[in-house]
Structures are given as C-alpha cells and as structure tokens.
Motif scaffolding. Sequence first.
Motif, PDB file in Angstrom:
ATOM      1  N   SER A  14      -0.050  -3.602  -9.571  1.00 12.15           N
ATOM      2  CA  SER A  14      -0.202  -5.107  -9.849  1.00 12.15           C
ATOM      3  C   SER A  14      -1.196  -5.609 -11.019  1.00 12.15           C
ATOM      4  O   SER A  14      -1.932  -4.677 -11.238  1.00 12.15           O
ATOM      5  N   ASP A  16      -3.776  -7.231 -10.400  1.00 12.51           N
ATOM      6  CA  ASP A  16      -5.086  -7.180 -10.241  1.00 12.51           C
ATOM      7  C   ASP A  16      -5.542  -6.058 -10.459  1.00 12.51           C
ATOM      8  O   ASP A  16      -6.930  -5.422 -10.634  1.00 12.51           O
ATOM      9  N   THR A  17      -4.918  -4.859 -10.051  1.00 16.30           N
ATOM     10  CA  THR A  17      -4.919  -3.595 -10.127  1.00 16.30           C
ATOM     11  C   THR A  17      -5.484  -3.187 -11.145  1.00 16.30           C
ATOM     12  O   THR A  17      -6.440  -3.067 -11.706  1.00 16.30           O
TER      13      THR A  17
END
Length: 257
Positions: A14, A16-17
């Motif tokens: 993702s 965010d990751t």
Amino acid sequence: MGSPEGDIPQKSDSVDTRLAWLENEITELKPSLAQRMERLEKELPQKKSAGELLLDLLSQVAVPIISGLVVLIIGYAIKDSVDQALARQQLQLAYASEMQPLIEQMSKPGASLAEIESAALMLATFGDHAAVPLVNQLQHEGSLRALGAETGLRAMALGEPAVACLVLERMINNRTRLYGWETHLRAIRLLGDLHCESAMESLQAYQQLLVGVDNEALLTRYRAILRRDSAPNRDSIAQISETLQRSREVLETSPMP
C-alpha cells in the motif's frame, strides 16, 4: 499486506506502507537530512552589511593608492635630500675657489698687516665657511697672519657668533697637541671679547690645567697638551692666566651686546 521493516516495499504494498518506509530511511540517514541541511547553510557565504561591503571596496581600491603615495613621498624625500647635498657640495666648492686667493694673500711672504687684515675681513664675509681657513691662519704663532686671522674671526662673529664661539671653544678644549699656547691664548681672549657665554665651563676647565704649573712636573703635564714646537715658560703661562681671568670676568659681569 505490509512490507517488513527494513525491506524494500513492493509495488503491491500500500501507499502508506511505502511512505512509512521512506520516512524511516530518511530518519536513519548518516548524517541525517537535517544535519546535511545545517552544514550546507553554514557553508553558504554570509550576507554582508552595506558598511562591510563599503570597507571591502575601500580596502581593494585605497590600499594600492596609499602604497603608491607612500612610495612617491619617500622617493621625493630621497631625491630632495640628495639634491640638497649636491647643492651644498657645489656651494662649498664655489666658496673654496673664491676664498683661495684671499688665503694666498694672507700667506704671501712680506705681506703687510694691512694687506693680511684686508684679506681676512673679506674671508669673514663667507660666514661659517671662513671658520676653518681663519683658524688655520691663527695657528701661525708670532706672525702677522695670526693677528689678521684674529681680526677676521672677530668680523665673522658679527654674522655667525655661534659658529665663531664653537670653533674657538673647541680649540681650547683640544688635548691632542694640535695647537700651541699662543693659539690658545688668542682663542681665550676672543671667547671673552665675543661674549661666548657657552664657553664658561671650558674656560674654567682650562684654568684648572694651569693650577700648580710652578711645579716642574705639572708644567710638563701642561706642555703635553700643546703642539710639540710650542714651549711655554712661566711668563707665557702667567699671560694665559691673566687672559683667562679677564675673559671669565667679562662673561660673568658684562651682558652680551
């Protein structure tokens, strides 16, 4: 599914990751990004004030100008001093050439006192340049030349009193057998007649040389400061003592005219 900490995230991770991984990498940079920015800011040239900029400009422009002026002034001073020295030398040579016939006239065999004094008076018009030739003539003891030189020194003292007093005082202070007793006698007389007040100590010192000359040993000691062909006896020493006393009394009691 998130990427393990420290592993490079994959496209399938993702957003965010992946952002978390970048933030972690930035934080762990050695040196850190903040430290690098701080170092870059320090290395950037500091902005100078208007006054500092003006001083920098003046130092760049004024220093060469001032250095040039200093060199110019020093060069001018050296040239001026050399020119003055050359001018003095040329003047001395000219005076020597003009004084030579007068010196020869004073030294001419059979010359009358009037002729010698006339030449001496003409020599005196050369001022301090006449001091040495007149003193040389004064050393011819027992001759008309010494009388004429005494007349010339009196005349020279009218225009150059300090020079006349100085050369006469040096004569009586000399202890190298350069002068005879008659030359000292004339110098002592002139020091009083010309009101050479600066010579008082020298006159007193000379008088001390004559103390006890009735003793043969002390008379020998006094003769040792005189020219070898000058042999004073007790009569001549009495004459010197009387002249010394008179010159001292003149300087002590009579104001300089």
